[in-house]
Design an enzyme around this catalytic site. Structure first.
Site, PDB file in Angstrom:
ATOM      1  N   LYS A   1      62.171 -22.088  37.824  1.00  0.00           N
ATOM      2  CA  LYS A   1      62.427 -22.819  39.062  1.00  0.00           C
ATOM      3  C   LYS A   1      63.900 -23.220  39.101  1.00  0.00           C
ATOM      4  CE  LYS A   1      59.467 -26.011  41.569  1.00  0.00           C
ATOM      5  NZ  LYS A   1      58.744 -27.276  41.448  1.00  0.00           N
TER       6      LYS A   1
HETATM    7  C1  E4P Z   1      57.036 -28.305  44.323  1.00  0.00           C
HETATM    8  O1  E4P Z   1      57.056 -27.390  43.554  1.00  0.00           O
HETATM    9  C2  E4P Z   1      57.265 -29.689  43.963  1.00  0.00           C
HETATM   10  O2  E4P Z   1      56.934 -29.894  42.616  1.00  0.00           O
HETATM   11  C3  E4P Z   1      56.443 -30.671  44.750  1.00  0.00           C
HETATM   12  O3  E4P Z   1      55.662 -30.067  45.728  1.00  0.00           O
HETATM   13  C4  E4P Z   1      57.199 -31.881  45.165  1.00  0.00           C
HETATM   14  O4  E4P Z   1      56.398 -32.715  45.941  1.00  0.00           O
HETATM   15  P1  E4P Z   1      56.707 -34.244  46.231  1.00  0.00           P
HETATM   16  O5  E4P Z   1      57.536 -34.321  47.455  1.00  0.00           O
HETATM   17  O6  E4P Z   1      55.357 -34.853  46.445  1.00  0.00           O
HETATM   18  O7  E4P Z   1      57.419 -34.789  45.034  1.00  0.00           O
END
Ligand code: E4P
Length: 235
Positions: A87
């Site tokens: 990522k």
């Molecule tokens: C995506 O890969 C992220 O880990 C995640 O969806 C972030 O979500 P949040 O806005 O609830 O932190």
């Protein structure tokens, strides 16, 4: 559209539980989720996750903030498992587009999940630096956009249109806020949605009738009125 459900979590016991579910096709983590789960040694902790989740795709994020270290972390993380997606945030903390990182890792045949995306413009910039064969997920943060009063849907639709010719690219609905987001993601043809565990459990229970929902609501109010011994006297 058959939108795949991923689970957005870093806690080991939850990964163990949700990895067994057929409905869960993969996992996503991020440094905040890792911290919340109590991870101290990033590599060690990631390996523990990978010991549980051996086959389903799992995204593990680089946490470096400069080009050189992002690339070196990406290359190392990639060696931890064949189901790993590295990522990479779309920009670093100085708002510099990470195109060079994305390009190099993608050229190296490393599966990527480009994260913290909010606009189709960013999607276009990503598509401009990648090849058409190595897998790339583009994560658009719907909930956080909504929190800021922005409608994320047009950005998804434009991003999906732009990536249509890239068979190796999947658009992921990230930052889920409610179970209904799954239906929205399906409706617009999003390939993946990543969902926190408690919301996955609600999605599994989809399908209650309006009658059942009304009765549950009314009974809940009644129960609380009784618990509080509410009374209206005549005085
Ligand atoms: C995506 O890969 C992220 O880990 C995640 O969806 C972030 O979500 P949040 O806005 O609830 O932190």
């Amino acid at each position: 559209m058959n939108t795949k459900i991923f689970c957005d979590i870093a806690e080991l016991d939850q990964i163990k539980k949700f990895n067994k579910k057929k409905i869960v096709k993969g996992f996503t983590t991020n440094p905040s989720l890792m911290r919340k789960a109590g991870a101290k040694d990033y590599k060690n902790y990631s390996k523990k996750i990978l010991n549980i989740c051996k086959d389903k795709p799992i995204s593990l994020e680089v946490f470096a903030d400069d080009y050189k270290n992002m690339i070196s972390q990406g290359k190392k993380i990639n060696t931890w498992g064949k189901n790993v997606y590295v990522k990479v945030p779309v920009v670093n903390s100085k708002n510099i587009f990470t195109g060079k990182v994305i390009k190099e890792l993608n050229n190296d045949n490393i599966k990527l999940n480009i994260t913290a995306v909010y606009s189709a413009k960013q999607t276009k910039k990503i598509l401009d630096v990648i090849n058409k064969k190595t897998k790339v997920i583009i994560s658009i943060f719907a909930g956080r956009a909504g929190d800021a009063g922005k409608d994320p849907i047009p950005e998804f639709i434009k991003s999906m249109k732009l990536s249509k010719k890239f068979k190796n690219v999947e658009i992921l609905w990230a930052s889920v806020r409610e179970p209904y987001n799954y239906l929205q993601a399906k409706q617009i043809g999003c390939q993946i949605i990543t969902v926190p565990p408690s919301i996955i459990e609600k999605i599994e229970k989809f399908g209650k009738s309006s009658k059942k929902l009304t009765l549950e609501t009314v009974n809940g109010f009644l129960k609380d009125s009784r618990k509080s011994k509410f009374k209206i006297d005549d005085k």
